[in-house]
Design a protein around this motif. Structure first.
Motif, PDB file in Angstrom:
ATOM      1  N   UNK A 259      10.815  14.072   3.920  1.00 41.43           N
ATOM      2  CA  UNK A 259      10.164  12.980   4.638  1.00 41.43           C
ATOM      3  C   UNK A 259      11.174  12.166   5.458  1.00 41.43           C
ATOM      4  N   UNK A 260      12.317  11.865   4.813  1.00 40.97           N
ATOM      5  CA  UNK A 260      13.360  11.081   5.482  1.00 40.97           C
ATOM      6  C   UNK A 260      13.968  11.848   6.643  1.00 40.97           C
ATOM      7  N   UNK A 261      14.178  13.169   6.414  1.00 39.68           N
ATOM      8  CA  UNK A 261      14.744  14.002   7.484  1.00 39.68           C
ATOM      9  C   UNK A 261      13.822  13.988   8.693  1.00 39.68           C
TER      10      UNK A 261
ATOM     11  N   UNK B  26       0.870  -1.180   0.000  1.00 40.73           N
ATOM     12  CA  UNK B  26       0.000   0.000   0.000  1.00 40.73           C
ATOM     13  C   UNK B  26       0.903   1.225   0.000  1.00 40.73           C
ATOM     14  N   UNK B  27       0.302   2.403  -0.124  1.00 44.22           N
ATOM     15  CA  UNK B  27       1.121   3.605  -0.138  1.00 44.22           C
ATOM     16  C   UNK B  27       1.022   4.299   1.209  1.00 44.22           C
ATOM     17  N   UNK B  28       2.147   4.812   1.713  1.00 42.66           N
ATOM     18  CA  UNK B  28       2.125   5.576   2.959  1.00 42.66           C
ATOM     19  C   UNK B  28       3.450   6.317   3.079  1.00 42.66           C
ATOM     20  N   UNK B  29       3.497   7.193   4.062  1.00 48.60           N
ATOM     21  CA  UNK B  29       4.748   7.911   4.311  1.00 48.60           C
ATOM     22  C   UNK B  29       5.873   6.943   4.648  1.00 48.60           C
ATOM     23  N   UNK B  30       5.532   5.905   5.375  1.00 49.53           N
ATOM     24  CA  UNK B  30       6.566   4.934   5.776  1.00 49.53           C
ATOM     25  C   UNK B  30       7.046   4.159   4.544  1.00 49.53           C
ATOM     26  N   UNK B  31       6.115   3.786   3.681  1.00 49.28           N
ATOM     27  CA  UNK B  31       6.507   3.072   2.468  1.00 49.28           C
ATOM     28  C   UNK B  31       7.433   3.928   1.613  1.00 49.28           C
ATOM     29  N   UNK B  32       7.177   5.242   1.605  1.00 47.58           N
ATOM     30  CA  UNK B  32       7.945   6.113   0.711  1.00 47.58           C
ATOM     31  C   UNK B  32       9.324   6.479   1.238  1.00 47.58           C
TER      32      UNK B  32
ATOM     33  N   UNK C 191      12.426  12.402  14.236  1.00 44.33           N
ATOM     34  CA  UNK C 191      11.509  11.713  15.149  1.00 44.33           C
ATOM     35  C   UNK C 191      12.246  10.608  15.899  1.00 44.33           C
ATOM     36  N   UNK C 192      13.058   9.844  15.166  1.00 45.77           N
ATOM     37  CA  UNK C 192      13.790   8.757  15.792  1.00 45.77           C
ATOM     38  C   UNK C 192      14.738   9.289  16.858  1.00 45.77           C
ATOM     39  N   UNK C 193      15.433  10.393  16.548  1.00 41.66           N
ATOM     40  CA  UNK C 193      16.368  10.985  17.515  1.00 41.66           C
ATOM     41  C   UNK C 193      15.622  11.405  18.769  1.00 41.66           C
ATOM     42  N   UNK C 194      14.462  12.052  18.556  1.00 46.18           N
ATOM     43  CA  UNK C 194      13.662  12.498  19.696  1.00 46.18           C
ATOM     44  C   UNK C 194      13.222  11.291  20.528  1.00 46.18           C
ATOM     45  N   UNK C 195      12.869  10.218  19.834  1.00 51.15           N
ATOM     46  CA  UNK C 195      12.400   9.019  20.528  1.00 51.15           C
ATOM     47  C   UNK C 195      13.513   8.410  21.384  1.00 51.15           C
ATOM     48  N   UNK C 196      14.720   8.365  20.798  1.00 52.49           N
ATOM     49  CA  UNK C 196      15.851   7.824  21.552  1.00 52.49           C
ATOM     50  C   UNK C 196      16.091   8.653  22.805  1.00 52.49           C
ATOM     51  N   UNK C 197      16.029   9.990  22.635  1.00 55.63           N
ATOM     52  CA  UNK C 197      16.240  10.878  23.778  1.00 55.63           C
ATOM     53  C   UNK C 197      15.193  10.600  24.857  1.00 55.63           C
TER      54      UNK C 197
END
Ligand SMILES: Nc1ncnc2c1ncn2[C@@H]1O[C@H](COP(=O)(O)OP(=O)(O)O)[C@@H](O)[C@H]1O
Ligand SMILES: [Mg+2]
Lengths: 290, 269
Positions: free
Chosen positions: B245-247, B13-19, B252-258
């Motif tokens: 989108x990738x940035x 399917x299409x989504x931000x994560x897929x892209x 988000x990942x950095x914030x999550x790790x923090x």
């Protein structure tokens, strides 16, 4: 043995994005001794349909009755039933696995629990049906044969179970004209000699014109038409709508009619068209007197 | 018949994560794996679940699909849980009779270990569910690129992986078809003892192998006739580009790790 299909519906991958309705409310009855042709565009649900007729697929809705009994009922021995309703898959040569032709053909009868002599008799019978010489081929490896011969070995593997109904999914696909003719001749003989009920899926309208006593036309999972070849092939527009051709003779007949030649609409076999044209020609000769 | 295998299956399917760029997705998945090991208390695990659930929602993949990927692991999960429960030493005894001794520490460790395993599998299946095999292999090849210097066959590995992944559904289809064809001849794959069941597999496996070899031959021929000669000098149809989108995903990942680290430090349970 009669097969009755009632409001049969089949959905693949229910509840996911890949959901496909392959059969949609299909109903028909096949009586003993009929030669039924199933035609339809690729993806119209023909293969899905035939796999329901011996219980390999379960209906999403509707039922399949064999001699009035529900095929998917609780107390039905489907394994035994499958041996009475023989199904030859598309490209059946890809399911060969034994070292020798005879052993491969014996696989079905062996699963039926027959004795060694009976099995040998069945193998000889089946090889005879498909015109393969027992002495010449029974001990050779099926993988050394030509494509057409392999196909015939695979069909013999189903015939050896002596099914009362034989279902074939595109038995002539990918064969050369000679291989194709052999299979058709063999089916013709089987139908004439043993009155086996035969259902055949095919893309070739000429094959159908030659063999079928009745045609089922599938389109997008629905049963679009059900009738004799003569009825079906005279409905050129309906056939075109289903993405199908009509036999070469019917096409020629139509083309001649379009040019104003007075032929009947329902001709579809080469020899009857030939006779009709010859008749017209003779009449024309008499009329002009030359 | 064979449709319940989801591990390593792409959900188209299409989504931000897929892209997302496959390279970024791979790196983020590795980051997520690190996160799973960083989480040291309940707060951390709650954060992990929330994160996984949010990404799953964002990717339009039904949560059910993710859970289905865990199903083949249930035995390992149960085993992990039980082994840790019974064999971890601890002081705060909860249950004790005969040779069984369950302590608070053991229970927590058993729970954490099995949760950790679940998160690892769920996280990586999210990667394969949202990344087509081709782009996954592309991403892997580029990420492993530097290793080519030490003669590591990165391109060949990626190509092998692409082909293998590409043919899994084809072979499954084929298995299904051959199985049905042999069942039509009265073969029985379901009943009998172990030996007779193993024997029943012969009519299935022989045609399957023959067809796999035939396909391999055909594929090699098709690749060669299109001038495939390995990775040297090969250009790409789809050049991978990092987008906004990738940035955002990286931030988000950095914030999550923090958040995870802070949760481990300052939340006591
Ligand atoms: N195993 C399967 N899983 C999912 N979809 C299928 C499967 N087999 C067939 N289909 C789909 O069902 C429809 C009918 O297919 P099929 O019965 O093979 O048609 P035909 O034999 O007339 O070409 C097609 O749209 C096809 O893509
Ligand atoms: Mg078909």
């Amino acid at each position: 043995m009669s097969i009755e299909v009632r409001h049969l519906t089949h959905t693949y991958s229910e509840g996911s994005v890949m959901r496909t309705v392959a059969l949609d409310d299909v109903s028909f009855t096949v009586e003993k001794g009929e030669f039924v042709g199933i035609i339809g565009h690729t993806g119209s649900g023909k293969s899905t349909l035939v796999q329901h007729l011996n219980g390999l697929l379960k209906p999403s809705a509707g039922e399949v009755l064999i001699d009035g009994e529900d095929l998917n009922g609780e107390h039905v021995n489907r394994r035994a039933l499958r041996q009475r309703i023989g199904l030859v898959f598309q490209y059946p040569e890809y399911q060969l696995f034994e070292e020798t032709v005879a052993k491969d053909i014996a696989f079905g009868p062996k699963n039926q629990g027959l004795s060694a002599e009976e099995i040998d008799g069945r193998v000889r019978y089946a090889m005879d049906c498909v015109h393969l010489d027992y002495d010449k081929y029974s001990a050779s490896s099926p993988f050394e044969l030509s494509g057409g011969q392999m196909r015939r070995v695979a069909i013999a593997g189903v015939l050896a179970m002596k099914p009362s109904v034989l279902i074939l999914d595109e038995p002539t696909a990918g064969l050369d004209p000679r291989g194709r003719d052999r299979i058709l001749t063999m089916l013709e003989e089987l139908h004439a000699r043993e009155h086996t009920t035969i259902l055949m899926v095919s893309h070739s309208m000429d094959d159908m014109a030659r063999l079928a006593t009745r045609l089922l036309v599938m389109a997008e999972g629905k049963l679009l038409a059900d009738g004799t070849p003569r009825e079906i092939f005279s409905r050129t527009e309906m056939m075109k709508g289903a993405g199908l051709d009509v036999p070469a003779a019917a096409r020629l007949c139509q083309a001649l009619r379009d040019r104003g030649i007075d032929l009947p609409t329902e001709l579809y076999q080469a020899d009857e068209l030939r006779d009709a044209i010859l008749r017209l020609w003779r009449q024309g000769k008499e009329a002009t007197g030359c | 018949m064979l449709t319940n295998i989801t591990m390593g299956q792409y959900y188209p399917v299409d989504s931000r994560v897929h892209r997302l760029d496959p390279r970024i997705k791979l790196i983020l998945t590795i980051a997520f794996i690190v996160c799973v090991f960083l989480a040291s208390n309940f707060a951390g695990y709650i954060l992990l679940s929330a994160f996984l659930f949010a990404v799953c929602r964002l990717s339009n993949v039904p949560f059910k699909m993710l859970l289905r990927g865990l199903k083949p692991l249930r035995i390992i999960l149960i085993l992990t849980f039980l082994l840790n429960l019974f064999f971890t030493p601890g002081d705060d005894v909860w249950v004790s009779f005969w040779i069984i001794r369950i302590t608070r520490e053991a229970f927590l460790q058993a729970l954490f270990y099995s949760l950790r395993l679940m998160f690892l599998v769920a996280g990586t299946s999210l990667l394969t569910l949202t990344t087509s095999p081709i782009s996954l292999a592309d991403g892997l090849e580029i990420l492993m690129g530097p290793l080519k210097k030490i003669r590591f066959p990165a391109h060949e590995l990626a190509m092998m992986m692409t082909i293998a992944l590409r043919f899994i559904p084809t072979l499954l289809d084929e298995t299904d078809k051959i199985m049905k064809a042999q069942m039509a001849r009265g073969a029985d794959f379901e009943s009998g003892n172990l030996l007779s069941r193993a024997k029943a597999m012969v009519p299935l496996l022989v045609p399957l192998f023959i067809s796999a070899f035939r396909r391999a031959g055909d594929l090699a021929m098709a690749m060669e006739s299109r001038c495939y000669h390995g990775g040297e000098g090969r250009t790409r149809l789809r050049v991978l580009k990092i987008t906004k989108n990738d940035m955002i995903a990286c931030v988000i990942m950095a914030a999550f790790i923090a958040m995870l680290i802070l949760a481990g430090r300052f939340i006591p349970f």
